[in-house]
Scaffold this motif. Structure first.
Motif, PDB file in Angstrom:
ATOM      1  N   VAL A  50      55.156  83.518  36.730  1.00 29.05           N
ATOM      2  CA  VAL A  50      55.541  82.609  37.814  1.00 29.05           C
ATOM      3  C   VAL A  50      56.320  81.429  37.228  1.00 29.05           C
ATOM      4  CG1 VAL A  50      54.638  81.001  39.537  1.00 29.05           C
ATOM      5  CG2 VAL A  50      53.688  83.309  39.377  1.00 29.05           C
ATOM      6  N   THR A  51      55.900  80.951  36.081  1.00 26.22           N
ATOM      7  CA  THR A  51      56.606  79.845  35.433  1.00 26.22           C
ATOM      8  C   THR A  51      58.060  80.201  35.178  1.00 26.22           C
ATOM      9  OG1 THR A  51      54.578  79.020  34.411  1.00 26.22           O
ATOM     10  CG2 THR A  51      56.655  78.371  33.369  1.00 26.22           C
ATOM     11  N   ASP A  52      58.319  81.403  34.660  1.00 27.37           N
ATOM     12  CA  ASP A  52      59.704  81.813  34.393  1.00 27.37           C
ATOM     13  C   ASP A  52      60.518  81.907  35.675  1.00 27.37           C
ATOM     14  OD1 ASP A  52      59.254  81.936  31.669  1.00 27.37           O
ATOM     15  OD2 ASP A  52      58.802  84.080  31.687  1.00 27.37           O
ATOM     16  N   VAL A  53      59.921  82.444  36.735  1.00 31.00           N
ATOM     17  CA  VAL A  53      60.629  82.561  38.013  1.00 31.00           C
ATOM     18  C   VAL A  53      60.964  81.175  38.559  1.00 31.00           C
ATOM     19  CG1 VAL A  53      60.416  83.295  40.425  1.00 31.00           C
ATOM     20  CG2 VAL A  53      59.634  84.806  38.600  1.00 31.00           C
ATOM     21  N   VAL A  54      59.982  80.295  38.585  1.00 32.72           N
ATOM     22  CA  VAL A  54      60.191  78.955  39.129  1.00 32.72           C
ATOM     23  C   VAL A  54      61.179  78.170  38.270  1.00 32.72           C
ATOM     24  CG1 VAL A  54      59.056  76.742  39.632  1.00 32.72           C
ATOM     25  CG2 VAL A  54      57.990  78.902  40.332  1.00 32.72           C
ATOM     26  N   ARG A  55      61.070  78.296  36.960  1.00 38.08           N
ATOM     27  CA  ARG A  55      61.986  77.572  36.070  1.00 38.08           C
ATOM     28  C   ARG A  55      63.430  77.942  36.374  1.00 38.08           C
ATOM     29  NH1 ARG A  55      60.252  78.995  31.001  1.00 38.08           N
ATOM     30  NH2 ARG A  55      58.926  77.169  30.940  1.00 38.08           N
ATOM     31  N   ARG A  56      63.709  79.241  36.518  1.00 32.59           N
ATOM     32  CA  ARG A  56      65.084  79.670  36.808  1.00 32.59           C
ATOM     33  C   ARG A  56      65.565  79.153  38.159  1.00 32.59           C
ATOM     34  NH1 ARG A  56      65.014  85.844  34.465  1.00 32.59           N
ATOM     35  NH2 ARG A  56      64.765  85.242  32.296  1.00 32.59           N
TER      36      ARG A  56
END
Length: 60
Positions: free
Chosen positions: A37-43
């Motif tokens: 989720v962190t990677d998705v939100v970061r992008r």
């Protein structure tokens, strides 16, 4: 549920409250795309920041 993990230097942990439907979609999307989720939100946030910066830097 995962235990608390130390935040790396130069990072800050944030918490957001989302409607249940959106939170479930986000978790499912992250799993389907084999990301966190962190990677998705970061992008998403980085893309929005670029879009806003481009809009603000346009000559009037």
């Amino acid at each position: 549920m995962a235990g608390y993990q130390k935040v790396p230097p130069g990072h800050r942990r944030v918490q957001v409250d989302l409607p249940l439907e959106l939170a479930e979609w986000l978790q499912g999307f992250a799993e389907l795309s084999h990301r966190t989720v962190t990677d998705v939100v970061r992008r998403l946030v980085e893309e929005e920041r670029r879009r806003v910066a481009a809009n603000w830097s346009r000559p009037e």
